[in-house]
Design a protein around this motif. Structure first.
Motif, PDB file in Angstrom:
ATOM      1  N   MET A   1       0.837  -1.175   0.000  1.00  0.00           N
ATOM      2  CA  MET A   1       0.000   0.000   0.000  1.00  0.00           C
ATOM      3  C   MET A   1       0.885   1.242   0.000  1.00  0.00           C
ATOM      4  O   MET A   1       1.958   1.250   0.587  1.00  0.00           O
ATOM      5  CB  MET A   1      -0.900  -0.028   1.241  1.00  0.00           C
ATOM      6  N   LYS A   2       0.415   2.289  -0.653  1.00  0.00           N
ATOM      7  CA  LYS A   2       1.147   3.556  -0.676  1.00  0.00           C
ATOM      8  C   LYS A   2       0.626   4.479   0.416  1.00  0.00           C
ATOM      9  O   LYS A   2      -0.576   4.550   0.669  1.00  0.00           O
ATOM     10  CB  LYS A   2       0.989   4.258  -2.020  1.00  0.00           C
ATOM     11  N   TRP A   3       1.542   5.211   0.990  1.00  0.00           N
ATOM     12  CA  TRP A   3       1.264   6.215   2.005  1.00  0.00           C
ATOM     13  C   TRP A   3       1.954   7.492   1.553  1.00  0.00           C
ATOM     14  O   TRP A   3       3.055   7.431   1.008  1.00  0.00           O
ATOM     15  CB  TRP A   3       1.802   5.768   3.356  1.00  0.00           C
ATOM     16  N   ALA A   4       1.349   8.628   1.795  1.00  0.00           N
ATOM     17  CA  ALA A   4       1.935   9.898   1.353  1.00  0.00           C
ATOM     18  C   ALA A   4       1.996  10.886   2.514  1.00  0.00           C
ATOM     19  O   ALA A   4       1.095  10.942   3.355  1.00  0.00           O
ATOM     20  CB  ALA A   4       1.111  10.500   0.215  1.00  0.00           C
ATOM     21  N   ARG A  21       4.906   1.020   9.218  1.00  0.00           N
ATOM     22  CA  ARG A  21       5.573  -0.229   8.808  1.00  0.00           C
ATOM     23  C   ARG A  21       5.559  -1.272   9.919  1.00  0.00           C
ATOM     24  O   ARG A  21       5.448  -2.464   9.661  1.00  0.00           O
ATOM     25  CB  ARG A  21       7.010   0.053   8.391  1.00  0.00           C
ATOM     26  N   ALA A  28       4.580  -1.135   3.534  1.00  0.00           N
ATOM     27  CA  ALA A  28       4.278   0.255   3.168  1.00  0.00           C
ATOM     28  C   ALA A  28       5.338   0.850   2.255  1.00  0.00           C
ATOM     29  O   ALA A  28       6.531   0.636   2.449  1.00  0.00           O
ATOM     30  CB  ALA A  28       4.156   1.108   4.424  1.00  0.00           C
ATOM     31  N   GLN A  29       4.860   1.596   1.263  1.00  0.00           N
ATOM     32  CA  GLN A  29       5.715   2.395   0.390  1.00  0.00           C
ATOM     33  C   GLN A  29       5.342   3.847   0.641  1.00  0.00           C
ATOM     34  O   GLN A  29       4.156   4.169   0.740  1.00  0.00           O
ATOM     35  CB  GLN A  29       5.477   2.048  -1.067  1.00  0.00           C
ATOM     36  N   PHE A  30       6.347   4.710   0.723  1.00  0.00           N
ATOM     37  CA  PHE A  30       6.084   6.103   1.059  1.00  0.00           C
ATOM     38  C   PHE A  30       6.373   7.026  -0.117  1.00  0.00           C
ATOM     39  O   PHE A  30       7.348   6.847  -0.839  1.00  0.00           O
ATOM     40  CB  PHE A  30       6.899   6.507   2.297  1.00  0.00           C
ATOM     41  N   VAL A  31       5.492   8.000  -0.270  1.00  0.00           N
ATOM     42  CA  VAL A  31       5.614   9.045  -1.288  1.00  0.00           C
ATOM     43  C   VAL A  31       5.691  10.367  -0.538  1.00  0.00           C
ATOM     44  O   VAL A  31       4.916  10.609   0.390  1.00  0.00           O
ATOM     45  CB  VAL A  31       4.376   9.041  -2.221  1.00  0.00           C
ATOM     46  N   ASP A  42      -4.039   6.647  -5.088  1.00  0.00           N
ATOM     47  CA  ASP A  42      -3.945   5.334  -4.457  1.00  0.00           C
ATOM     48  C   ASP A  42      -3.113   5.346  -3.170  1.00  0.00           C
ATOM     49  O   ASP A  42      -2.732   4.291  -2.666  1.00  0.00           O
ATOM     50  CB  ASP A  42      -3.376   4.312  -5.440  1.00  0.00           C
ATOM     51  N   ALA A  43      -2.853   6.530  -2.613  1.00  0.00           N
ATOM     52  CA  ALA A  43      -2.048   6.649  -1.395  1.00  0.00           C
ATOM     53  C   ALA A  43      -2.901   7.157  -0.236  1.00  0.00           C
ATOM     54  O   ALA A  43      -3.823   7.953  -0.427  1.00  0.00           O
ATOM     55  CB  ALA A  43      -0.872   7.585  -1.629  1.00  0.00           C
ATOM     56  N   GLU A 115      13.975   9.495   2.000  1.00  0.00           N
ATOM     57  CA  GLU A 115      14.170   8.041   2.054  1.00  0.00           C
ATOM     58  C   GLU A 115      15.351   7.684   2.961  1.00  0.00           C
ATOM     59  O   GLU A 115      15.293   6.715   3.720  1.00  0.00           O
ATOM     60  CB  GLU A 115      14.396   7.470   0.650  1.00  0.00           C
TER      61      GLU A 115
END
Length: 143
Positions: A1-4, A21, A28-31, A42-43, A115
């Motif tokens: 899932m994306k998180w922003a 996480r 989790a993927q972060f933007v 989608d975040a 990052e």
């Protein structure tokens, strides 16, 4: 899932990413965005004005996430006190560690991109969690 979240992360956003996480979404993927309008559809946004997972009722975003996902781990709530005081500094909690954490995260953000900040802070937050987990088990500060 994306998180922003907002770019140029500091204490609350870095801690929220770690918490997400650890307790919400292990993959989790972060933007990181400059403007809330740039959050991908989608975040799930966090620590931004006008979103569910942000500051509410005097709480920092870390506390809001704990509430929203009904996380009851007392160690995470102890860490929440530190994050709250580092981020808001309203003396709600006795968290003498807060100023040091705030300075350390600000310093990292001056020489690292977002990052890299997450990569460097993950073991710090993991260690903080383990320290307070052991303190809870022992009933005193661990040696």
């Amino acid at each position: 899932m994306k998180w922003a979240t907002r770019a140029n992360i500091h204490i609350d956003r870095a801690a929220c990413a770690w918490l997400i996480r650890r307790a919400v979404d292990g993959d989790a993927q972060f933007v990181f965005v400059a403007d809330p309008a740039d959050v991908p559809e989608d975040a799930t946004p966090f620590d931004m004005r006008g979103v569910e997972l942000s500051h509410h009722h005097g709480d920092c975003s870390f506390e809001t996430i704990l509430h929203r996902y009904e996380i009851t781990d007392p160690v995470l709530w102890r860490i929440a006190e530190i994050i709250h005081e580092a981020d808001i500094d309203d003396e709600r909690y006795d968290a003498p560690e807060a100023p040091g954490f705030d300075v350390a995260l600000r310093a990292l953000s001056m020489v690292c991109d977002d990052e890299e900040v997450l990569a460097h802070t993950r073991p710090i937050f993991d260690g903080l969690y383990e320290y307070y987990r052991r303190a809870t088990l022992l009933g005193r500060e661990p040696a």
